[in-house]
Design a protein around this motif. Structure first.
Motif, PDB file in Angstrom:
ATOM      1  N   VAL A  86       3.527  20.136   0.206  1.00 21.69           N
ATOM      2  CA  VAL A  86       4.881  20.135  -0.373  1.00 21.69           C
ATOM      3  C   VAL A  86       5.353  21.572  -0.601  1.00 21.69           C
ATOM      4  O   VAL A  86       6.491  21.918  -0.256  1.00 21.69           O
ATOM      5  CB  VAL A  86       4.920  19.315  -1.688  1.00 21.69           C
ATOM      6  CG1 VAL A  86       6.216  19.568  -2.460  1.00 21.69           C
ATOM      7  CG2 VAL A  86       4.763  17.830  -1.383  1.00 21.69           C
ATOM      8  N   ALA A  87       4.486  22.417  -1.150  1.00 14.66           N
ATOM      9  CA  ALA A  87       4.868  23.814  -1.391  1.00 14.66           C
ATOM     10  C   ALA A  87       5.226  24.513  -0.080  1.00 14.66           C
ATOM     11  O   ALA A  87       6.225  25.228  -0.011  1.00 14.66           O
ATOM     12  CB  ALA A  87       3.746  24.564  -2.100  1.00 14.66           C
ATOM     13  N   ARG A  88       4.406  24.295   0.957  1.00 15.62           N
ATOM     14  CA  ARG A  88       4.697  24.923   2.255  1.00 15.62           C
ATOM     15  C   ARG A  88       6.054  24.462   2.793  1.00 15.62           C
ATOM     16  O   ARG A  88       6.851  25.272   3.257  1.00 15.62           O
ATOM     17  CB  ARG A  88       3.599  24.588   3.269  1.00 15.62           C
ATOM     18  CG  ARG A  88       3.851  25.260   4.630  1.00 15.62           C
ATOM     19  CD  ARG A  88       3.060  24.630   5.759  1.00 15.62           C
ATOM     20  NE  ARG A  88       3.509  23.259   5.910  1.00 15.62           N
ATOM     21  CZ  ARG A  88       2.709  22.233   6.209  1.00 15.62           C
ATOM     22  NH1 ARG A  88       1.425  22.404   6.377  1.00 15.62           N
ATOM     23  NH2 ARG A  88       3.214  21.027   6.321  1.00 15.62           N
ATOM     24  N   GLU A  89       6.319  23.175   2.708  1.00 14.49           N
ATOM     25  CA  GLU A  89       7.593  22.655   3.224  1.00 14.49           C
ATOM     26  C   GLU A  89       8.779  23.149   2.392  1.00 14.49           C
ATOM     27  O   GLU A  89       9.823  23.489   2.947  1.00 14.49           O
ATOM     28  CB  GLU A  89       7.567  21.125   3.289  1.00 14.49           C
ATOM     29  CG  GLU A  89       6.638  20.603   4.367  1.00 14.49           C
ATOM     30  CD  GLU A  89       6.877  21.242   5.730  1.00 14.49           C
ATOM     31  OE1 GLU A  89       8.047  21.309   6.171  1.00 14.49           O
ATOM     32  OE2 GLU A  89       5.905  21.700   6.360  1.00 14.49           O
ATOM     33  N   GLN A  90       8.627  23.203   1.070  1.00 16.57           N
ATOM     34  CA  GLN A  90       9.702  23.723   0.220  1.00 16.57           C
ATOM     35  C   GLN A  90       9.937  25.207   0.500  1.00 16.57           C
ATOM     36  O   GLN A  90      11.084  25.658   0.553  1.00 16.57           O
ATOM     37  CB  GLN A  90       9.370  23.526  -1.260  1.00 16.57           C
ATOM     38  CG  GLN A  90       9.428  22.095  -1.719  1.00 16.57           C
ATOM     39  CD  GLN A  90       8.973  21.922  -3.158  1.00 16.57           C
ATOM     40  OE1 GLN A  90       8.129  22.672  -3.653  1.00 16.57           O
ATOM     41  NE2 GLN A  90       9.524  20.938  -3.845  1.00 16.57           N
ATOM     42  N   PHE A  91       8.851  25.948   0.683  1.00 11.19           N
ATOM     43  CA  PHE A  91       8.939  27.378   0.964  1.00 11.19           C
ATOM     44  C   PHE A  91       9.646  27.594   2.304  1.00 11.19           C
ATOM     45  O   PHE A  91      10.554  28.421   2.415  1.00 11.19           O
ATOM     46  CB  PHE A  91       7.524  27.959   0.969  1.00 11.19           C
ATOM     47  CG  PHE A  91       7.424  29.463   1.003  1.00 11.19           C
ATOM     48  CD1 PHE A  91       8.431  30.284   0.533  1.00 11.19           C
ATOM     49  CD2 PHE A  91       6.268  30.058   1.498  1.00 11.19           C
ATOM     50  CE1 PHE A  91       8.309  31.671   0.559  1.00 11.19           C
ATOM     51  CE2 PHE A  91       6.132  31.428   1.530  1.00 11.19           C
ATOM     52  CZ  PHE A  91       7.148  32.242   1.061  1.00 11.19           C
ATOM     53  N   ARG A  92       9.239  26.844   3.317  1.00  6.75           N
ATOM     54  CA  ARG A  92       9.861  26.946   4.638  1.00  6.75           C
ATOM     55  C   ARG A  92      11.359  26.604   4.549  1.00  6.75           C
ATOM     56  O   ARG A  92      12.197  27.320   5.113  1.00  6.75           O
ATOM     57  CB  ARG A  92       9.170  26.023   5.637  1.00  6.75           C
ATOM     58  CG  ARG A  92       9.782  26.108   7.032  1.00  6.75           C
ATOM     59  CD  ARG A  92       9.162  25.133   8.009  1.00  6.75           C
ATOM     60  NE  ARG A  92       7.814  25.537   8.329  1.00  6.75           N
ATOM     61  CZ  ARG A  92       6.773  24.706   8.415  1.00  6.75           C
ATOM     62  NH1 ARG A  92       6.925  23.421   8.188  1.00  6.75           N
ATOM     63  NH2 ARG A  92       5.588  25.159   8.730  1.00  6.75           N
ATOM     64  N   LYS A  96      14.332  29.070   5.664  1.00  9.86           N
ATOM     65  CA  LYS A  96      15.050  28.750   6.890  1.00  9.86           C
ATOM     66  C   LYS A  96      16.374  28.031   6.675  1.00  9.86           C
ATOM     67  O   LYS A  96      17.262  28.110   7.510  1.00  9.86           O
ATOM     68  CB  LYS A  96      14.153  27.933   7.815  1.00  9.86           C
ATOM     69  CG  LYS A  96      12.924  28.741   8.252  1.00  9.86           C
ATOM     70  CD  LYS A  96      12.166  28.065   9.354  1.00  9.86           C
ATOM     71  CE  LYS A  96      11.008  28.897   9.824  1.00  9.86           C
ATOM     72  NZ  LYS A  96      11.368  30.069  10.595  1.00  9.86           N
ATOM     73  N   GLU A  97      16.494  27.311   5.537  1.00 11.29           N
ATOM     74  CA  GLU A  97      17.703  26.521   5.307  1.00 11.29           C
ATOM     75  C   GLU A  97      18.408  26.859   4.003  1.00 11.29           C
ATOM     76  O   GLU A  97      19.383  26.199   3.639  1.00 11.29           O
ATOM     77  CB  GLU A  97      17.337  25.032   5.319  1.00 11.29           C
ATOM     78  CG  GLU A  97      16.689  24.590   6.624  1.00 11.29           C
ATOM     79  CD  GLU A  97      15.864  23.308   6.457  1.00 11.29           C
ATOM     80  OE1 GLU A  97      16.024  22.615   5.423  1.00 11.29           O
ATOM     81  OE2 GLU A  97      15.075  23.015   7.365  1.00 11.29           O
ATOM     82  N   GLY A  98      17.878  27.829   3.263  1.00 12.98           N
ATOM     83  CA  GLY A  98      18.475  28.172   1.979  1.00 12.98           C
ATOM     84  C   GLY A  98      18.229  27.110   0.919  1.00 12.98           C
ATOM     85  O   GLY A  98      18.984  27.015  -0.048  1.00 12.98           O
ATOM     86  N   GLY A  99      17.173  26.315   1.086  1.00 17.10           N
ATOM     87  CA  GLY A  99      16.839  25.259   0.132  1.00 17.10           C
ATOM     88  C   GLY A  99      16.347  25.824  -1.188  1.00 17.10           C
ATOM     89  O   GLY A  99      16.195  27.033  -1.359  1.00 17.10           O
ATOM     90  N   SER A 100      16.067  24.917  -2.105  1.00 14.83           N
ATOM     91  CA  SER A 100      15.544  25.302  -3.414  1.00 14.83           C
ATOM     92  C   SER A 100      14.128  25.846  -3.261  1.00 14.83           C
ATOM     93  O   SER A 100      13.378  25.397  -2.399  1.00 14.83           O
ATOM     94  CB  SER A 100      15.513  24.097  -4.344  1.00 14.83           C
ATOM     95  OG  SER A 100      16.810  23.636  -4.571  1.00 14.83           O
ATOM     96  N   THR A 125       6.098  35.894   6.310  1.00 19.94           N
ATOM     97  CA  THR A 125       6.176  35.484   4.917  1.00 19.94           C
ATOM     98  C   THR A 125       5.496  34.129   4.694  1.00 19.94           C
ATOM     99  O   THR A 125       4.890  33.898   3.652  1.00 19.94           O
ATOM    100  CB  THR A 125       7.648  35.436   4.454  1.00 19.94           C
ATOM    101  OG1 THR A 125       8.257  36.703   4.736  1.00 19.94           O
ATOM    102  CG2 THR A 125       7.781  35.161   2.972  1.00 19.94           C
ATOM    103  N   LEU A 126       5.523  33.266   5.698  1.00 16.84           N
ATOM    104  CA  LEU A 126       4.943  31.926   5.594  1.00 16.84           C
ATOM    105  C   LEU A 126       3.464  31.855   5.957  1.00 16.84           C
ATOM    106  O   LEU A 126       2.811  30.823   5.746  1.00 16.84           O
ATOM    107  CB  LEU A 126       5.717  30.962   6.510  1.00 16.84           C
ATOM    108  CG  LEU A 126       7.117  30.589   6.064  1.00 16.84           C
ATOM    109  CD1 LEU A 126       7.895  29.951   7.208  1.00 16.84           C
ATOM    110  CD2 LEU A 126       7.058  29.643   4.871  1.00 16.84           C
TER     111      LEU A 126
END
Length: 154
Positions: A86-92, A96-100, A125-126
């Motif tokens: 979840v952290a990796r997907e939120q970070f990505r 990449k999309e300006g998400g939270s 960074t990822l």
């Protein structure tokens, strides 16, 4: 804008990398390289069930990659495989999309939000999060097969 990227807090994190080095007998290891800049991260993990109980990292990356690895190293022990995914997907998504930004134990990654404006920096960074999720997945697969793999040369 560069000052926003390389804040004093970010540079301090990059300079103080927790859990640096390699584990003597990891359950699994993973290596990730950013092709554009050559940044490289190797991580070793030990699991109990799906929870990380030990971790080490060898990081040769830019300040942005090192800062992300620092947040990971400071918070990874005790994290579950699903928390890391979840952290990796939120970070990505943040990059990449300006998400939270990620929440919970990895919320300090929010300081890397300005990197979204620099697509060439996303991969480096990822790296640490890409590597740890791969290593955890491999360790879980190995547990299922009843063996461990210490990929010293990941």
């Amino acid at each position: 804008m560069i000052d926003e990227l390389y804040s004093a807090k970010l540079l301090k994190l990059a300079a103080n990398l927790p859990r640096s080095g390699r584990l003597a007998a990891p359950d699994a290891s993973a290596e990730k390289v950013a092709k554009l800049c050559g940044s490289r991260v190797v991580v070793d993990v030990k699991l109990e069930g799906d929870r990380v109980v030990d971790f080490a990292q060898d990081v040769k990356a830019c300040a942005l990659g090192q800062a992300a690895a620092s947040v990971l190293g400071a918070n990874v022990v005790g994290a579950t495989a699903s928390e890391l995914d979840v952290a990796r997907e939120q970070f990505r998504a943040m990059l990449k999309e300006g998400g939270s930004p990620p929440d919970g134990r990895f919320s300090d990654l929010a300081m890397l939000a300005p990197v979204k404006d620099y697509p060439a920096r996303h991969a480096s960074t990822l790296l640490a999060f890409e590597a740890v999720t791969e290593a955890v997945r491999t360790a879980q697969e190995n547990q299922g097969r009843g063996r461990t793999t210490a990929a010293g040369a990941a």
